[in-house]
Write a protein that holds these residues in place. Structure first.
Motif, PDB file in Angstrom:
ATOM      1  N   UNK A   1     -21.260  44.959 -16.922  1.00 17.03           N
ATOM      2  CA  UNK A   1     -22.629  45.071 -17.429  1.00 17.03           C
ATOM      3  C   UNK A   1     -22.710  44.539 -18.851  1.00 17.03           C
ATOM      4  N   UNK A   2     -21.761  44.924 -19.695  1.00 20.30           N
ATOM      5  CA  UNK A   2     -21.832  44.506 -21.097  1.00 20.30           C
ATOM      6  C   UNK A   2     -21.336  43.074 -21.298  1.00 20.30           C
ATOM      7  N   UNK A   3     -20.718  42.486 -20.289  1.00 18.35           N
ATOM      8  CA  UNK A   3     -20.513  41.034 -20.338  1.00 18.35           C
ATOM      9  C   UNK A   3     -21.861  40.323 -20.308  1.00 18.35           C
ATOM     10  N   UNK A   4     -22.775  40.830 -19.511  1.00 14.82           N
ATOM     11  CA  UNK A   4     -24.122  40.246 -19.466  1.00 14.82           C
ATOM     12  C   UNK A   4     -24.911  40.578 -20.728  1.00 14.82           C
ATOM     13  N   UNK A   5     -24.633  41.712 -21.355  1.00 10.18           N
ATOM     14  CA  UNK A   5     -25.257  42.005 -22.650  1.00 10.18           C
ATOM     15  C   UNK A   5     -24.799  40.972 -23.680  1.00 10.18           C
ATOM     16  N   UNK A   6     -23.518  40.626 -23.650  1.00 10.01           N
ATOM     17  CA  UNK A   6     -23.013  39.573 -24.550  1.00 10.01           C
ATOM     18  C   UNK A   6     -23.763  38.276 -24.311  1.00 10.01           C
ATOM     19  N   UNK A   7     -23.892  37.876 -23.038  1.00 10.42           N
ATOM     20  CA  UNK A   7     -24.562  36.611 -22.721  1.00 10.42           C
ATOM     21  C   UNK A   7     -26.015  36.618 -23.184  1.00 10.42           C
ATOM     22  N   UNK A   8     -26.672  37.756 -23.073  1.00 12.65           N
ATOM     23  CA  UNK A   8     -28.055  37.848 -23.542  1.00 12.65           C
ATOM     24  C   UNK A   8     -28.147  37.656 -25.054  1.00 12.65           C
TER      25      UNK A   8
END
Length: 455
Positions: free
Chosen positions: A322-329
């Motif tokens: 989930x927080x991999x996608x937070x990084x990408x955002x």
């Protein structure tokens, strides 16, 4: 001699009686085979007339039944012609009596049961297709249950196969946890040590403040790109010479100096002259938020959970992704400086985050979505024309993806992946600093640095 012949006759009558009993059962079996053949013909030829098939089978039933009755009549005539033997108390008498009773009872039973059994077969054939539909529905339900079980077992097999090549020892998992820490600390160091503010920018700010012209210096477009907030700060710092402004600022509180000039005076962080630009902060926020969840998964749970669904569906691994996608955002704003592009990438990553919480986890789908999110935040670098920086970032990402996908050095490949990806934040920080939306805040920080020197 008479006794032997009587015994022989008794044996004959017993044999004939048993054969009479067996013969109707054989007819019933033939009847069933005819029915089965008719059903097969009906399935092969859907347009066949069911009533014609029924009449044909019914006529064959009548023929078989009449032949069985004739055979039974002939047997009864033979038994009537046989001379009776009556001996009181003899075993042969009892045997004769029991055989006759059995024969008569069996004949009467078959006489009643055979037509009923055959008629039941006809009724079953003539029955409406509703019963067949129920049977077919039950069969489809059983096939569906088998299909679900096969899919579940296939899913378990696929996940087990995916996780088997990623099986690591407790030491390797702890190394994985340790290797995610440097990125977060580097981002903190980059922000608090003022590494986003170069010495060349400070020199240009000094020249501009000495002559009182914000367009002075080697790059006249740099200080001319101030936004509304920083414009008032720049005008205030250009109003007098730097020494006078520094003396005025030294008598101000922390809040007053920031409100009028945008400067930060922190003795614990002497190189932090002003707040970092927002794109630079976005890089640090994404990486720092991801670090504790990734560390928790690798350090505590990854080597304790059994490989397979138990590990891949655990909450710690889900939050790691989930927080991999937070990084990408966050990176999408850090590389573009556009709120519209940030919102578009946020919608994509929000859908990816939602799928992480579904009951069924699909590793391949998750990897593809992470790859798309990474491509989305790197494309603005190419859009802004920074080709060399884009090539460097692409090479690091390709090496990292190869280490993660192929696991060339076994259990140590994931640690190598973390080491390779650790080279990415410095390049992303450079991309964030090069944005026009970062220049205004960098200008303010450079002028604050000049004032700090005069204090």
């Amino acid at each position: 001699m008479k006794k032997k012949s009587a015994t022989k006759a008794d044996g004959t009558s017993s044999t004939e009686s048993s054969s009479a009993v067996v013969r109707p059962i054989t007819a019933a079996q033939k009847m069933r085979s005819l029915q089965h053949k008719a059903i097969l013909d009906e399935e092969k030829e859907p347009d066949i007339d069911t009533y014609k098939v029924t009449d044909k089978i019914y006529s064959q039933i009548c023929t078989l039944y009449s032949s069985s009755v004739e055979n039974r009549d002939e047997q009864n005539d033979t038994e009537q012609k046989r001379p009776p033997y009556h001996r009181c108390g003899s075993s042969g008498d009892a045997l004769d009596t029991s055989l006759s009773e059995t024969s008569s009872s069996s004949d009467s039973d078959e006489e009643c049961s055979l037509p009923e059994m055959l008629l039941d077969e006809v009724d079953a054939l003539e029955s409406p297709p509703k019963d067949k539909g129920i049977l077919l529905h039950r069969k489809e339900e059983s096939d569906l249950e088998i299909t679900k079980e096969e899919k579940a077992s296939k899913k378990e097999f696929d996940v087990s196969a995916y996780m088997s090549v990623r099986e690591m020892t407790p030491l390797q998992e702890r190394i994985n946890a340790i290797t995610v820490i440097p990125n977060a600390f580097y981002c903190l160091y980059f922000l608090l040590a003022g590494k986003w503010l170069g010495t060349e920018v400070i020199e240009r700010a000094r020249e501009a403040m000495e002559v009182g012209d914000s367009c002075a210096g080697t790059d006249t477009s740099f200080f001319a790109s101030s936004d509304e907030a920083s414009f008032s700060w720049t005008q205030n710092m250009m109003e007098y010479d730097p020494a006078t402004i520094a003396q005025e600022m030294s008598s101000m509180s922390f809040y007053e100096s920031y409100e009028k000039f945008g400067c930060i005076r922190a003795t614990i962080f002497p190189s932090l002259h002003a707040l970092p630009p927002l794109p630079v902060l976005a890089v640090a926020i994404g990486i720092i938020l991801h670090m504790p969840f990734s560390f928790t998964y690798h350090w505590k749970y990854a080597h304790r959970l059994p490989p397979g669904l138990a590990r891949i569906e655990h909450w710690s691994r889900r939050l790691d992704h989930v927080f991999m996608h937070v990084i990408c955002t966050c990176m999408s704003y850090a590389t573009s400086g556009s709120w519209n592009y940030f919102l578009a990438c946020a919608m994509l990553n929000a859908d990816c985050i939602y799928r992480q919480f579904l009951p069924e986890v699909r590793p391949r789908r998750n990897l593809i979505r992470i790859g798309l999110s990474v491509i989305a935040y790197t494309m603005p670098i190419l859009w802004w024309g920074n080709i060399i920086l884009f090539v460097k970032i692409s090479v690091i990402l390709l090496i990292s993806a190869w280490l993660f996908a192929s696991y060339p050095i076994g259990g140590w490949s994931h640690s190598a992946f973390h080491v390779a990806i650790a080279m990415l934040p410095p390049l992303l920080m450079i991309a964030a600093c090069n944005l026009s939306s970062s220049r205004a805040q960098i200008q303010t920080a450079a002028m604050c640095a000049v004032l700090q020197e005069k204090m």
